[in-house]
Design an enzyme around this catalytic site. Structure first.
Site, short mmCIF file in Angstrom:
data_model
loop_
_atom_site.label_atom_id
_atom_site.label_comp_id
_atom_site.label_asym_id
_atom_site.label_seq_id
_atom_site.Cartn_x
_atom_site.Cartn_y
_atom_site.Cartn_z
N LYS B 96 0.89 -1.17 0.00
CA LYS B 96 0.00 0.00 0.00
C LYS B 96 0.92 1.21 0.00
O LYS B 96 1.56 1.52 1.01
CB LYS B 96 -0.89 0.00 1.24
CG LYS B 96 -1.85 1.18 1.30
CD LYS B 96 -2.62 1.17 2.61
CE LYS B 96 -3.32 2.50 2.83
NZ LYS B 96 -3.58 2.73 4.26
N LEU B 97 0.99 1.84 -1.15
CA LEU B 97 2.01 2.87 -1.37
C LEU B 97 1.51 4.25 -0.95
O LEU B 97 0.55 4.77 -1.51
CB LEU B 97 2.39 2.88 -2.86
CG LEU B 97 3.52 3.81 -3.27
CD1 LEU B 97 4.83 3.46 -2.56
CD2 LEU B 97 3.72 3.77 -4.79
#
Lengths: 65, 138
Positions: B96-97
């Site tokens: 999850k950037l």
């Protein structure tokens, strides 16, 4: 040798990253490391040399979202 | 059935793991929700406390997939480095950037986000971007 470990200055005798981690109390811990902002994979820790003043980050799993 | 990259999921719920009163209640919540994915993070580990080790043992016992994040990163470089560290520790290409542009509102820096996503996708990561509702950016 003095290195900055997770933002705090620590003394370590070993310049080899694997041994320095053991010396600092992370021996068997599941952690990931970075030196001076560069990721150091587990497989490269034994050949990674630390120098005075280096910044070592030791990160572990934590709660988050 | 929800498909994300090559993974099929029965539940669309991705459960956060922060701010539970205790590890036992976190475990109960994951089981009760029948969540298949929980979000996790990486933080600085104190050699004395080793809080992360106990947490990771708990998550592994639950047998769920994990979605690590790059929370707290403010640049492409920081986010990419953290993603590499997360892949090693959690053993998943999922990330999850997050590239934060403004601390008070946690608004994403979409320019850094796109650069980081491009770099990580090229390296085989499966990126879940924390972004705005801007369809062009997405």
């Amino acid at each position: 040798m003095k290195i900055l470990v997770n933002g705090a200055w620590r003394d370590t005798r070993s310049a080899e990253l694997t041994r320095a981690l053991e010396e600092l109390g992370y021996g068997s811990a599941v952690v990931s490391t970075a030196v001076n902002g560069e990721f150091v994979p587990l497989a490269q820790r034994a050949e990674t040399r630390l120098a005075d003043g280096d910044r070592l980050e030791v990160l572990a799993p934590m709660q988050g979202g | 059935m929800l498909q994300i990259y090559q993974t099929q999921l029965r539940s669309r719920l991705m459960l956060g793991t922060a701010r539970y009163p205790s590890p036992a209640i976190l475990a109960e919540a994951v089981r009760a929700a029948r969540a298949e994915v929980v979000t996790v993070s990486l933080r600085r580990e104190s050699a004395g406390e080793r809080a992360g080790q106990a947490f990771w043992s708990l998550i592994r016992e639950l047998g769920v997939r994990v979605l690590p994040n790059t929370a707290g990163c403010h640049s492409m470089k920081e986010a990419v480095t953290t993603a590499h560290m997360a892949r090693e520790v959690f053993g998943t290409p999922w990330i999850k950037l997050e590239v934060i542009g403004e601390d008070d509102t946690l608004q994403p820096d979409v320019f850094g986000l796109v650069d980081a996503a491009r770099s990580l996708c090229a390296e085989g990561f499966e990126v879940f971007p924390y972004t705005t509702e801007d369809l062009v950016v997405a």
